[in-house]
Scaffold this motif. Structure first.
Motif, PDB file in Angstrom:
ATOM      1  N   VAL A 231      36.492  35.212  24.927  1.00  0.00           N
ATOM      2  CA  VAL A 231      35.648  34.835  26.063  1.00  0.00           C
ATOM      3  C   VAL A 231      34.569  33.865  25.604  1.00  0.00           C
ATOM      4  CG1 VAL A 231      36.008  36.902  27.471  1.00  0.00           C
ATOM      5  CG2 VAL A 231      34.241  36.912  25.714  1.00  0.00           C
ATOM      6  N   ASP A 232      34.279  32.908  26.450  1.00  0.00           N
ATOM      7  CA  ASP A 232      33.210  31.940  26.197  1.00  0.00           C
ATOM      8  C   ASP A 232      32.132  32.187  27.237  1.00  0.00           C
ATOM      9  OD1 ASP A 232      31.607  29.764  25.611  1.00  0.00           O
ATOM     10  OD2 ASP A 232      32.827  28.354  26.771  1.00  0.00           O
TER      11      ASP A 232
ATOM     12  N   THR B 246      27.792  32.232  32.662  1.00  0.00           N
ATOM     13  CA  THR B 246      26.687  33.036  32.132  1.00  0.00           C
ATOM     14  C   THR B 246      26.796  34.467  32.640  1.00  0.00           C
ATOM     15  OG1 THR B 246      25.267  31.067  32.184  1.00  0.00           O
ATOM     16  CG2 THR B 246      24.174  33.187  31.931  1.00  0.00           C
ATOM     17  N   LEU B 247      26.528  35.417  31.756  1.00  0.00           N
ATOM     18  CA  LEU B 247      26.466  36.827  32.138  1.00  0.00           C
ATOM     19  C   LEU B 247      25.021  37.292  31.993  1.00  0.00           C
ATOM     20  CD1 LEU B 247      27.975  39.437  32.946  1.00  0.00           C
ATOM     21  CD2 LEU B 247      28.248  39.920  30.509  1.00  0.00           C
TER      22      LEU B 247
ATOM     23  N   SER C 154      33.555  49.985  31.880  1.00  0.00           N
ATOM     24  CA  SER C 154      34.727  49.398  32.534  1.00  0.00           C
ATOM     25  C   SER C 154      34.357  48.149  33.335  1.00  0.00           C
ATOM     26  CB  SER C 154      35.397  50.427  33.454  1.00  0.00           C
ATOM     27  OG  SER C 154      34.540  50.799  34.516  1.00  0.00           O
ATOM     28  N   GLU C 155      33.137  48.109  33.881  1.00  0.00           N
ATOM     29  CA  GLU C 155      32.690  46.927  34.618  1.00  0.00           C
ATOM     30  C   GLU C 155      32.519  45.737  33.682  1.00  0.00           C
ATOM     31  OE1 GLU C 155      31.923  46.041  37.896  1.00  0.00           O
ATOM     32  OE2 GLU C 155      33.125  47.811  38.337  1.00  0.00           O
ATOM     33  N   LEU C 156      32.001  46.001  32.498  1.00  0.00           N
ATOM     34  CA  LEU C 156      31.753  44.906  31.553  1.00  0.00           C
ATOM     35  C   LEU C 156      33.042  44.382  30.933  1.00  0.00           C
ATOM     36  CD1 LEU C 156      28.553  46.121  29.641  1.00  0.00           C
ATOM     37  CD2 LEU C 156      28.719  44.220  31.248  1.00  0.00           C
ATOM     38  N   PHE C 157      33.883  45.285  30.480  1.00  0.00           N
ATOM     39  CA  PHE C 157      35.046  44.875  29.680  1.00  0.00           C
ATOM     40  C   PHE C 157      36.374  44.901  30.444  1.00  0.00           C
ATOM     41  CE2 PHE C 157      31.937  46.839  26.741  1.00  0.00           C
ATOM     42  CZ  PHE C 157      31.563  45.677  26.084  1.00  0.00           C
TER      43      PHE C 157
ATOM     44  N   PHE D   5      32.731  40.169  31.761  1.00  0.00           N
ATOM     45  CA  PHE D   5      32.800  39.138  30.723  1.00  0.00           C
ATOM     46  C   PHE D   5      33.868  38.104  31.060  1.00  0.00           C
ATOM     47  CE2 PHE D   5      30.277  41.860  27.906  1.00  0.00           C
ATOM     48  CZ  PHE D   5      29.528  40.913  27.241  1.00  0.00           C
ATOM     49  N   GLN D   6      35.017  38.571  31.530  1.00  0.00           N
ATOM     50  CA  GLN D   6      36.092  37.637  31.891  1.00  0.00           C
ATOM     51  C   GLN D   6      35.726  36.827  33.131  1.00  0.00           C
ATOM     52  OE1 GLN D   6      38.997  41.078  31.342  1.00  0.00           O
ATOM     53  NE2 GLN D   6      40.384  39.328  31.276  1.00  0.00           N
TER      54      GLN D   6
END
Length: 461
Positions: A279-280, A242-243, A214-217, A235-236
């Motif tokens: 997402v970029d 940069t991630l 849930s944290e990532l997406f 990601f957003q």
């Protein structure tokens, strides 16, 4: 002084390669060879591991398979800033000029004139030095936290950051805990075209599996109990930036599959949603695990590994770069002194010798903790081995005045450096000043020996 210069010569004609090698080695160059464009990329990858990284490439335009123009493009992607000099037949000068418009440094006609060859490659080397120095100065002027050290291993890490930073490639940072993987990720982000956008960090080992997803997406309202409103994922938040995925080796298999899809399609699906979001985001990952072994053991997806490891940066552990200890101690004591409102002006050779005699399993993080402990326990502005924990402490002590604010600190040779210098001088004498035999006798690489000679101001006799 000896200045190490490395050139990658790519030519499918063995006779011409042999001639070029003889001319350049006589001029003091270290020569790496490749008989094709494909082989050149392999040699380039191997050079990063061996430490003999090319400063300049000399590439033949006409080769079977990957030709000079294609190789130029690949080298620009993998080693940004490295000048490429092209070799071309007299009748193909037009194509070489076109290649210069695409970023080649210069061109020479075959067979290359010896004097012209050494002059052009010398200029290319000086250009490469200038590019690297500009990157270093830009970081210092900007107040960035540098990756502290002057050893060949640290220089190699800095060089890879400068080369890979401006690209869009995913990067996998490898290193033991406490070596500075997060610092390298920050350096890559600062050197990129995304520097003005966010750098978002996620420690994959610090979050439970369901929370990590849930944290990532992100998620939409009602996706699960407690989801009372929409929440964007990392990601957003990192869109356009940069991630950094730290400890990627701890990511569970189901999430590995989702991450692979993001890398392939550049889209995510928040939990509880049926829509996809573009997402970029550039991915930089890090791990202290051997991911190749994890792949073999079935704990990490092979396809994801190759997606992440477009470029690998290995950070050497502190035990492999103990010559950096004086610089690290100087930097960390300033930092810790400011933090604890305490100035240390004097350390002892025995203090440094004790540090150099320890293997530092916790790396720079452990060194910082040990130094902070010593600073807190000191009753004066001096540090001796008695302030070190038992596993680190030594026996001998003699005071050395470092001057105000470490202005002289750690930059002049301590007893450890003097001993190292004397050992090199003795080995040179015993081996008739022959560099390769001296390096073998000392158990170090030729490149490392050249670095030491330059560091200690020893000139070629």
């Amino acid at each position: 002084m000896i200045e190490d210069r490395v050139v990658l010569v790519v030519d499918d004609e063995p006779g011409h390669r042999l001639m070029v090698r003889a001319v350049l080695e006589d001029d003091g160059w270290t020569v790496l060879e490749a008989s094709s464009g494909e082989r050149a990329l392999t040699v380039l990858a191997e050079s990063a591991e061996s430490g003999t990284v090319p400063d300049v490439a000399l590439v033949d335009m006409k080769m079977p398979g990957m030709d000079g123009m294609q190789l130029l493009k690949e080298l620009q992607m993998r080693r940004q800033g490295m000048p490429v000099v092209l070799l071309t037949a007299f009748g193909s000068v037009g194509s070489a000029v076109d290649a210069m418009k695409r970023g080649a440094f210069d061109y020479l006609t075959k067979p290359a004139d010896n004097d012209e060859l050494t002059v052009v490659l010398g200029k290319a080397f000086e250009y490469h030095k200038l590019v690297r120095e500009n990157v270093r100065l830009k970081a210092e002027v900007g107040g960035d936290l540098n990756f502290i050290g002057a050893s060949p291993g640290v220089e190699r890490v800095r060089d890879l950051i400068a080369q890979a930073g401006p690209s869009e490639a995913t990067v996998l940072i490898l290193g033991q805990s406490g070596t500075g993987k997060e610092l390298v990720a920050e350096g890559l982000h600062r050197a990129s075209n995304r520097a003005s956008r966010p750098l978002i960090k996620v420690n994959c080992a610090a979050l439970p599996d369901d929370l990590l997803e849930s944290e990532l997406f992100g998620y939409e309202k009602g996706a699960f109990t407690g989801a009372v409103k929409d929440k964007p994922g990392r990601f957003q938040l990192a869109d356009g930036g940069t991630l950094f995925l730290d400890e990627i080796g701890e990511m569970p298999g189901a999430l590995q599959a989702k991450l692979l899809r993001v890398l392939q399609e550049k889209t995510i699906e928040p939990l509880g949603s049926v829509r996809t979001i573009k997402v970029d985001t550039r991915i930089i990952a890090a791990t202290n695990r051997d991911l190749k072994r994890e792949v073999e053991a079935g704990r990490f997806r092979e396809d994801l590994y190759y997606r992440l490891a477009v470029l690998e940066i290995r950070i050497p552990p502190l035990c492999e770069r103990k010559e950096d200890l004086p610089l690290l101690v100087s930097f960390l004591m300033r930092k810790l002194g400011n933090k604890n409102n305490k100035i240390i002006r004097t350390v002892t050779p025995a203090f440094l010798d004790a540090l150099s005699g320890y293997d530092w399993p916790g790396n720079v993080r452990e060194l910082e903790n040990v130094l902070e402990r010593a600073l807190i326990l000191s009753r004066s502005d001096a540090l001796g081995p008695d302030l070190l924990p038992p596993q680190v402490s030594g026996a001998r002590e003699a005071a050395v005045d470092l001057g105000p604010g470490f202005s002289h600190a750690m930059t002049s040779p301590a007893s450890l450096e003097e001993a190292e210098k004397l050992a090199i001088l003795r080995a040179l004498e015993e081996n008739g000043n022959h560099r390769e035999r001296t390096a073998d006798a000392l158990g170090i690489s030729r490149r490392t020996l050249q670095y030491k000679l330059k560091k200690f101001g020893l000139t070629r006799r």
